[in-house]
Design an enzyme around this catalytic site. Sequence first.
Site, PDB file in Angstrom:
ATOM      1  N   VAL A  10       0.643  -1.215   0.057  1.00 20.94           N
ATOM      2  CA  VAL A  10      -0.162   0.030  -0.186  1.00 20.94           C
ATOM      3  C   VAL A  10       0.680   1.098   0.358  1.00 20.94           C
ATOM      4  O   VAL A  10       1.684   1.667   0.654  1.00 20.94           O
ATOM      5  CB  VAL A  10      -1.370   0.370   1.479  1.00 20.94           C
ATOM      6  CG1 VAL A  10      -1.874   1.092   1.729  1.00 20.94           C
ATOM      7  CG2 VAL A  10      -1.660  -0.819   0.842  1.00 20.94           C
ATOM      8  N   GLY A  16       0.790  14.266   4.802  1.00 21.08           N
ATOM      9  CA  GLY A  16      -0.755  14.479   5.093  1.00 21.08           C
ATOM     10  C   GLY A  16      -0.758  15.679   5.633  1.00 21.08           C
ATOM     11  O   GLY A  16      -0.175  16.935   6.623  1.00 21.08           O
ATOM     12  N   TYR A  48      -9.414  12.200  19.044  1.00 16.99           N
ATOM     13  CA  TYR A  48     -10.204  12.985  18.784  1.00 16.99           C
ATOM     14  C   TYR A  48     -10.924  14.167  18.895  1.00 16.99           C
ATOM     15  O   TYR A  48     -11.569  15.004  19.093  1.00 16.99           O
ATOM     16  CB  TYR A  48      -8.911  13.707  17.236  1.00 16.99           C
ATOM     17  CG  TYR A  48      -7.320  13.232  16.647  1.00 16.99           C
ATOM     18  CD1 TYR A  48      -6.711  12.633  17.841  1.00 16.99           C
ATOM     19  CD2 TYR A  48      -7.119  13.445  15.854  1.00 16.99           C
ATOM     20  CE1 TYR A  48      -5.747  13.072  17.583  1.00 16.99           C
ATOM     21  CE2 TYR A  48      -5.551  13.001  15.486  1.00 16.99           C
ATOM     22  CZ  TYR A  48      -4.995  12.856  16.528  1.00 16.99           C
ATOM     23  OH  TYR A  48      -3.630  12.102  16.168  1.00 16.99           O
TER      24      TYR A  48
END
Length: 269
Positions: A10, A16, A48
């Site tokens: 992957v 990011g 979060y």
Amino acid sequence: MESIVLNNNVKMPLVGLGTWDLRGDECIQSVAKAIKLGYRLIDTAQMYGNEAEVGTGIIKSGISRKELFVTTKIYRNSNSYEKARKSIDESLKNLGLDYVDLLLLHEPYKQGSEMYHALEEALKMGKAKAIGISNYDEEWYMRFLGECDVIPAVNQLEAHVYYQKWNFHEMMKKEGTMMQAWSPLACGIDNIAGNLILEKIGRKYGKSAAQIALRFLVQRGISVIPKSKHESRMIENINILDFGLTDSEMKEIRNLDRNETLFPWTKTF
């Protein structure tokens, strides 16, 4: 966007957007804005409390899901195999997604191996494209390797110019685990953005000290997820792939390493 290849082939983007401490509409707008600016990796976590907003921001961006790499993490509230299984489904529901690209254990837990079996199951079922861990130091990591069936593809850790983790990074690469840096600009602690050495190197390339700090990590093959809600900073943080540091510059920055965390809570694991 340049990527690194994980142990199951992957591809994970090198840069990011971190979303810690982003809430409500601010989170939605930040995620949508970042994706429109070219970000393809978005990092969130159950802890979060913003998975739903991140999912809404993804939709608002108008970019195809297939182009994105979405990470979330389960934490101590899911401290058993069954709780972890349910928690994974809750995250997918909150995000409005059929799968995440990377699913992590947020911290080392006594029940971590049991929880991780739920992640391994999610991987087999296609609910996650890759799985891993976060905040596992050398001791926790080596112990964990003997408890899991799937080698963690990623270990997400505190890493920045003041805490570089060279030996641990090399150790994990040999085992098949890539390192990803949270707080790659150290949350502004000790003023990375004003570091004189980074500023000096930056002047050569027309880059800021913060960009040099991020470039130092990605040049080592470490993915970074700086957080920002400001468009100018988002643009700055992603524009680090059009130049390279020399060996002597890498060595000069390496000398900034203090080999000590800037976040004392990480010592409690």
